[in-house]
Design an enzyme around this catalytic site. Structure first.
Site, short mmCIF file in Angstrom:
data_model
loop_
_atom_site.label_atom_id
_atom_site.label_comp_id
_atom_site.label_asym_id
_atom_site.label_seq_id
_atom_site.Cartn_x
_atom_site.Cartn_y
_atom_site.Cartn_z
N ASN A 153 0.87 -1.18 0.00
CA ASN A 153 0.00 0.00 0.00
C ASN A 153 0.91 1.22 0.00
O ASN A 153 1.46 1.59 1.04
CB ASN A 153 -0.88 -0.04 1.26
CG ASN A 153 -1.77 1.20 1.37
OD1 ASN A 153 -1.81 2.02 0.46
ND2 ASN A 153 -2.45 1.33 2.49
N GLU A 201 -7.29 4.50 7.24
CA GLU A 201 -7.11 5.92 6.90
C GLU A 201 -8.29 6.44 6.08
O GLU A 201 -8.58 7.63 6.10
CB GLU A 201 -5.76 6.11 6.18
CG GLU A 201 -4.60 5.97 7.17
CD GLU A 201 -3.28 5.50 6.59
OE1 GLU A 201 -3.12 5.51 5.35
OE2 GLU A 201 -2.41 5.10 7.39
N GLU A 256 -5.42 -5.08 10.57
CA GLU A 256 -4.50 -3.97 10.72
C GLU A 256 -4.81 -3.20 11.99
O GLU A 256 -5.64 -2.27 11.98
CB GLU A 256 -4.61 -3.02 9.51
CG GLU A 256 -4.21 -3.65 8.20
CD GLU A 256 -3.57 -2.64 7.26
OE1 GLU A 256 -2.47 -2.90 6.80
OE2 GLU A 256 -4.17 -1.58 7.02
N GLY A 289 2.18 2.54 10.67
CA GLY A 289 3.11 3.65 10.51
C GLY A 289 3.83 4.06 11.78
O GLY A 289 4.46 5.12 11.84
N GLY A 306 4.79 1.57 4.70
CA GLY A 306 6.10 2.25 4.60
C GLY A 306 7.20 1.39 3.99
O GLY A 306 7.94 1.85 3.12
P1 PGA Z 1 2.61 0.55 7.55
O1 PGA Z 1 1.16 0.67 6.90
O2 PGA Z 1 3.22 -0.73 7.04
O3 PGA Z 1 3.35 1.78 7.10
O4 PGA Z 1 2.42 0.51 9.03
C1 PGA Z 1 0.35 -0.46 6.69
C2 PGA Z 1 -0.99 -0.06 6.14
O5 PGA Z 1 -1.49 1.01 6.49
O6 PGA Z 1 -1.58 -0.79 5.34
#
Ligand code: PGA
Length: 264
Positions: A10, A98, A181, A187, A249
């Site tokens: 992503n 998000e 998640e 993040g 990330g």
């Molecule tokens: P992250 O994001 O690996 O940066 O924590 C994962 C996501 O939001 O799908």
């Protein structure tokens, strides 16, 4: 039961056309070594056209980060499932936290937070549209830090799942993956411990079983997402009910994402 691994990137709101092209190019080698794994890149809409060309002769698939649930009309700024298919998408993320306005460490004031407003019912509509349109959905669910601290993790996850799955038929399960998640892990670098990720993913599998029967539960792919990195993915991938990862990330760094693909 042996389920095919799925590792999805992503990219969120990152990368220009040349940057995205070079990240995509950088993971083709690792992906080509993993014929047993579905590798999916979900760039922003503006990159789909270019990334489609970069991955064209590879086993890497293309996905989108979001979609609107209606087919066409006066919905300024929205993108339909058909438009995604038009650009070669085979996957679509649905209900990312998000998009739901559920941020881990948000600095957005409430009046701006309302912009990210997908409710469980909107997520259900989007999931329906994605499945009806013949794409594979990656449905995201997960609890906030506060919900976890209040001991409500299982209840929140089960409730998000129940609403999202309300119109899904057992025959559609091969076109659905669920990403657990935990929002506090997204993040933040604060990855969920593998044992706990396994516990929640097992709960998700058993909830799918309760709604749709044991074949569906055994078939559905469940991913973990939230601060997945090359250094922590092996412990997660070892878990019985974790079939892959949704990576934010770390998916922007080709070497790191390649290592994740190789350990899936
Ligand atoms: P992250 O994001 O690996 O940066 O924590 C994962 C996501 O939001 O799908």
């Amino acid at each position: 039961m042996q389920r095919r691994s799925l590792v999805a990137a992503n990219w969120k709101m990152n990368l220009t056309v040349p940057e995205g092209g070079s990240v995509a190019q950088g993971i083709l080698g690792a992906a080509s070594k993993r014929a047993d794994t579905d590798v999916v890149l979900c760039p922003s809409f503006t990159l789909l056209h270019h990334i489609r060309e970069v991955v064209a002769k590879s086993n890497v698939k293309l996905g989108a980060q979001d979609v609107f649930w209606l087919a066409k009309g006066a919905f300024t700024g929205e993108v339909s499932v058909e438009m995604l298919r038009d650009h070669g998408c085979e996957y679509c993320i649905v209900g990312h936290s998000e998009r739901r306005g559920r941020f881990g460490a948000s600095e957005l004031p409430n009046e701006l937070l309302a912009y990210f407003s997908d409710s469980d019912v909107v997520v259900e509509r989007k999931l329906r549209a994605v499945l009806d349109g013949g794409l594979t959905a990656i449905l995201c669910i997960g609890e906030t830090a506060r919900e976890r601290n209040e001991g409500r993790t299982d209840e929140v996850v089960a409730s998000q799942l129940k609403i999202a799955l309300s119109s899904v038929d057992e025959s559609e399960i091969p076109c659905l993956a669920i990403a657990y998640e935990p929002i506090w892990a997204i993040g933040t670098g604060n990855v969920c411990e593998p044992d706990e990720a396994q516990r929640v993913c097992e709960l998700i599998r058993s909830e799918v079983g309760a709604h749709m029967g044991s074949d569906a539960a055994n078939t559905i792919r469940i991913l973990y997402g939230g601060s997945v990195a090359a250094s922590n993915c092996a412990g997660l991938f070892k878990q019985r009910d974790i079939d892959g990862a949704l990576v934010g990330g770390a998916s922007l760094k080709p070497d790191e994402f390649s290592r994740i693909i190789l350990s899936a």
